[in-house]
Write a protein that holds these residues in place. Structure first.
Motif, PDB file in Angstrom:
ATOM      1  N   VAL A  80      -8.838  12.168  -0.751  1.00  0.00           N
ATOM      2  CA  VAL A  80      -8.047  11.445  -1.414  1.00  0.00           C
ATOM      3  C   VAL A  80      -6.979  11.289  -1.732  1.00  0.00           C
ATOM      4  O   VAL A  80      -5.971  12.362  -1.280  1.00  0.00           O
ATOM      5  N   LEU A  81      -5.875  10.103  -1.483  1.00  0.00           N
ATOM      6  CA  LEU A  81      -5.266   9.582  -0.839  1.00  0.00           C
ATOM      7  C   LEU A  81      -4.861   8.740  -2.135  1.00  0.00           C
ATOM      8  O   LEU A  81      -5.278   7.632  -1.710  1.00  0.00           O
ATOM      9  N   LYS A  82      -3.484   9.195  -3.100  1.00  0.00           N
ATOM     10  CA  LYS A  82      -3.674   8.521  -4.095  1.00  0.00           C
ATOM     11  C   LYS A  82      -1.587   8.237  -3.660  1.00  0.00           C
ATOM     12  O   LYS A  82      -0.774   9.208  -2.859  1.00  0.00           O
ATOM     13  N   LEU A  83      -1.556   6.622  -3.827  1.00  0.00           N
ATOM     14  CA  LEU A  83      -0.228   6.177  -3.384  1.00  0.00           C
ATOM     15  C   LEU A  83       0.419   5.773  -4.639  1.00  0.00           C
ATOM     16  O   LEU A  83      -0.045   5.246  -5.365  1.00  0.00           O
ATOM     17  N   CYS A  84       1.794   6.211  -4.632  1.00  0.00           N
ATOM     18  CA  CYS A  84       2.470   6.390  -5.843  1.00  0.00           C
ATOM     19  C   CYS A  84       3.215   4.231  -6.529  1.00  0.00           C
ATOM     20  O   CYS A  84       2.871   3.759  -5.470  1.00  0.00           O
ATOM     21  N   ARG A  85       2.280   4.118  -7.150  1.00  0.00           N
ATOM     22  CA  ARG A  85       2.631   2.711  -7.842  1.00  0.00           C
ATOM     23  C   ARG A  85       3.806   2.085  -8.795  1.00  0.00           C
ATOM     24  O   ARG A  85       3.917   1.466  -9.355  1.00  0.00           O
ATOM     25  N   ALA A  86       4.667   2.957  -9.180  1.00  0.00           N
ATOM     26  CA  ALA A  86       5.609   3.138 -10.006  1.00  0.00           C
ATOM     27  C   ALA A  86       6.860   2.598  -9.783  1.00  0.00           C
ATOM     28  O   ALA A  86       6.687   1.828  -8.018  1.00  0.00           O
ATOM     29  N   GLU A  87       8.048   1.810  -9.874  1.00  0.00           N
ATOM     30  CA  GLU A  87       9.037   1.193 -10.312  1.00  0.00           C
ATOM     31  C   GLU A  87      10.057   1.306  -8.976  1.00  0.00           C
ATOM     32  O   GLU A  87      10.310   0.220  -7.496  1.00  0.00           O
ATOM     33  N   ALA A  88      10.529   2.757  -8.460  1.00  0.00           N
ATOM     34  CA  ALA A  88      10.817   3.362  -7.436  1.00  0.00           C
ATOM     35  C   ALA A  88      10.226   2.988  -6.045  1.00  0.00           C
ATOM     36  O   ALA A  88      11.117   2.731  -5.316  1.00  0.00           O
ATOM     37  N   CYS A  89       8.920   3.586  -6.719  1.00  0.00           N
ATOM     38  CA  CYS A  89       8.339   3.295  -5.127  1.00  0.00           C
ATOM     39  C   CYS A  89       7.643   1.819  -4.477  1.00  0.00           C
ATOM     40  O   CYS A  89       8.684   1.657  -3.386  1.00  0.00           O
ATOM     41  N   GLN A  90       8.258   0.930  -5.342  1.00  0.00           N
ATOM     42  CA  GLN A  90       7.616  -0.575  -4.883  1.00  0.00           C
ATOM     43  C   GLN A  90       8.807  -0.973  -4.523  1.00  0.00           C
ATOM     44  O   GLN A  90       9.334  -1.866  -3.400  1.00  0.00           O
ATOM     45  N   SER A  91      10.197  -0.887  -5.273  1.00  0.00           N
ATOM     46  CA  SER A  91      11.623  -1.117  -5.152  1.00  0.00           C
ATOM     47  C   SER A  91      11.912  -0.418  -3.521  1.00  0.00           C
ATOM     48  O   SER A  91      12.865  -0.897  -2.606  1.00  0.00           O
ATOM     49  N   MET A  92      11.413   0.383  -3.379  1.00  0.00           N
ATOM     50  CA  MET A  92      11.561   1.006  -1.554  1.00  0.00           C
ATOM     51  C   MET A  92      10.377   0.489  -0.712  1.00  0.00           C
ATOM     52  O   MET A  92      10.593   1.138   0.112  1.00  0.00           O
ATOM     53  N   GLY A  93       9.405  -0.742  -0.725  1.00  0.00           N
ATOM     54  CA  GLY A  93       8.755  -0.499   0.182  1.00  0.00           C
ATOM     55  C   GLY A  93       7.605  -0.088  -0.211  1.00  0.00           C
ATOM     56  O   GLY A  93       5.990  -0.782   0.884  1.00  0.00           O
ATOM     57  N   GLY A  94       6.955  -0.321  -1.397  1.00  0.00           N
ATOM     58  CA  GLY A  94       5.705   0.429  -2.016  1.00  0.00           C
ATOM     59  C   GLY A  94       4.576  -1.046  -1.605  1.00  0.00           C
ATOM     60  O   GLY A  94       3.579  -0.689  -0.919  1.00  0.00           O
TER      61      GLY A  94
END
Length: 159
Positions: A80-94
């Motif tokens: 199971v691969l869980k990828l963070c979708r929160a704002e900090a990760c989004q702002s860093m290329g998520g």
């Protein structure tokens, strides 16, 4: 094993789990976690069994299951691969990273690869905001993800 026996064994195991946890204050979450640990997901018949045992409606049990992202309605892949979708990760290329992972795996969110190797799930914060973007693979955190890290993660799940 015939299907009736399998369903009967499943219901019996669910009832045993409920009996083990029923004495706890607020027993629904511990029951759901134990059922998922046992089966890898929350089988549909479990909702009514839990509802009956805790004097709740099936809708109330369903609401709790669907509210928490950790509970699954069907079996997951071997990894199971869980990828963070929160704002900090989004702002860093998520977002580009998420697109790349979905493309490499050939699945969308909550999907499992055709070979059953990997289930991809979104999560909304892994607590690694200062080391974004982040992911969790089989309970192990990975931070500061980039294209090179993806190769390592994909090799790990395909091994």
């Amino acid at each position: 094993m015939n299907i009736r026996v399998a369903v009967s064994n499943e219901a019996a195991r669910i009832s045993d789990i409920i009996a083990d946890c029923r004495h706890l204050e607020g027993p629904m979450l511990p029951i759901l976690h134990r059922i998922q640990d046992e089966f890898g997901y929350i089988p549909e018949p479990a909702k009514q069994i839990i509802a009956d045992a805790l004097n709740l409606s099936r809708a109330e049990v369903h609401g709790v299951i669907t509210f928490y992202h950790d509970f699954r309605a069907r079996p997951s892949g071997r990894h199971v691969l869980k990828l963070c979708r929160a704002e900090a990760c989004q702002s860093m290329g998520g977002e580009p990273l998420a697109d790349k992972i979905k493309s490499l795996l050939g699945v969308d969110w909550h999907g499992t690869t055709a070979d059953g190797a990997v289930t991809l799930e979104p999560v909304f914060c892994l607590g690694l905001c200062a080391q974004a973007p982040a992911a969790m693979l089989d309970g192990h955190l990975h931070a500061r993800l980039d294209e090179n890290c993806l190769d390592d993660l994909m090799a790990e799940v395909r091994a």
